[in-house]
Design an enzyme around this catalytic site. Structure first.
Site, PDB file in Angstrom:
ATOM      1  CG  ASP A 150      -4.510   9.676   1.091  1.00  0.00           C
ATOM      2  OD1 ASP A 150      -4.148   8.552   0.661  1.00  0.00           O
ATOM      3  OD2 ASP A 150      -5.555   9.850   1.730  1.00  0.00           O
TER       4      ASP A 150
ATOM      5  CB  SER B 149       4.759  -8.428   0.927  1.00  0.00           C
ATOM      6  OG  SER B 149       4.844  -9.268   2.057  1.00  0.00           O
TER       7      SER B 149
ATOM      8  CE1 TYR C 180       0.843  -5.531   3.646  1.00  0.00           C
ATOM      9  CE2 TYR C 180       1.665  -7.789   3.747  1.00  0.00           C
ATOM     10  CZ  TYR C 180       1.903  -6.428   3.636  1.00  0.00           C
ATOM     11  OH  TYR C 180       3.190  -5.966   3.522  1.00  0.00           O
TER      12      TYR C 180
ATOM     13  CE  LYS D 204       2.215  -4.774   0.367  1.00  0.00           C
ATOM     14  NZ  LYS D 204       2.785  -3.521  -0.143  1.00  0.00           N
TER      15      LYS D 204
END
Ligand code: NAD
Length: 257
Positions: free
Chosen positions: A65, A144, A157, A161
């Site tokens: 993890d 991304s 998100y 990123k």
């Protein structure tokens, strides 16, 4: 003694987080085909173990993890014990949950930052400690297009990123200052045909955001087209590429489509 394989990553020990699925899985297969020894880590034990079995003796699966520092310590120790060193880290594991700004709970915000930012910080920290012992290495951080642009339905998100870019540049600057010979770069894909995107089929309104209106310029591609870029950054072919952001978006950011 098994014969050393030839290839663009011959002799290198590589570690890929989130290697059980999608882009990470493709990285693992490509790296192994290029002569690397591959440590595949993931919380998805079943698929990770199956992939390591498919690759054979040059692969090792470890449950991991990325949000847990004790997991990183265990994974680094097991990598060195099994393969002797670490040359390449691909910080690839990540999560994506769509949620508009006004609907995003602090809990969801923190969950995404914990995996996508803290997990990458821990990876860079522990990889640098290991790589500097054996003369250097390469860290590839999966960002991304969302790390370079805003997206209405993905504020948490996107923020995570973007943070990966600041982290990666700082790692590159730090390692250069220290003379560690460790490079750190980010990859910025747009839509990739992986389970992460497939999970959004229930959100057709969101899928339309990653679907081009122009059939000649597809906005999504297969994982191999990202893995080839990750391979380049992992290999010595990119030895002067450091602290860089590599966009893999078929000119979406340049053209708006
Ligand atoms: P995926 O969902 O297919 O694979 C992600 C993997 O990460 C899974 O195997 C999952 O089990 C693992 N994972 C999640 N949380 C983890 C944790 N805490 N610890 C360890 N493993 C964990 O996704 P993918 O599309 O292959 O994405 C890979 C990377 O590429 C991600 O960082 C993602 O943000 C990035 N990315 C994907 C796209 C896309 O369109 N799919 C676009 C740009 C960037």
């Amino acid at each position: 003694m098994s014969q050393e394989k030839k290839g663009r990553l011959a002799g290198k020990v590589t570690l890929i987080t989130g290697g059980a699925s999608g882009v990470g899985r493709e990285d693992a297969l490509l790296f192994a085909g290029e002569g690397a020894r591959v440590v595949i880590t993931d919380v998805n034990e079943e698929d990770g173990r199956a992939l390591a079995g498919e690759i054979g003796d040059n692969a090792l699966f470890l449950r991991h993890d990325i949000t847990r520092e004790d997991d990183w310590q265990r994974v680094m120790a097991a990598t060195v014990e099994h393969f002797g060193r670490l040359d390449v880290l691909v910080n690839n594991a990540g999560i994506l949950m769509p949620s508009a700004l006004e609907d995003t709970s602090l809990e969801l915000w923190r969950k995404i930052q914990t995996v996508n930012v803290e997990g990458y910080f821990l990876g860079c920290k522990h990889a640098v400690r290991e790589m500097k012992k054996t003369g250097g290495g390469s860290i590839v951080n999966m960002s991304s297009l969302a790390g370079l642009a805003g997206m209405a339905m993905f504020p948490a998100y996107c923020a995570s990123k973007h943070a990966v870019v600041g982290l990666s540049r700082s790692v590159a600057a730090y390692c250069k200052t220290k003379g560690y010979n460790i490079r750190s770069n980010t990859v910025h894909p747009d839509g990739i045909n992986t389970p992460m995107v497939a999970a959004m089929v229930n959100h057709m309104d969101l899928l339309s955001q990653v679907t081009s209106r122009n059939p000649d310029m597809p906005r999504s591609t297969d994982p191999i087209n990202i893995a080839n870029v990750v391979l380049f950054l992992a290999s010595d072919e990119s030895q002067f590429v450091n602290g860089a952001e590599l966009r893999v978006d078929n000119a979406f950011l340049s053209s708006g489509d």
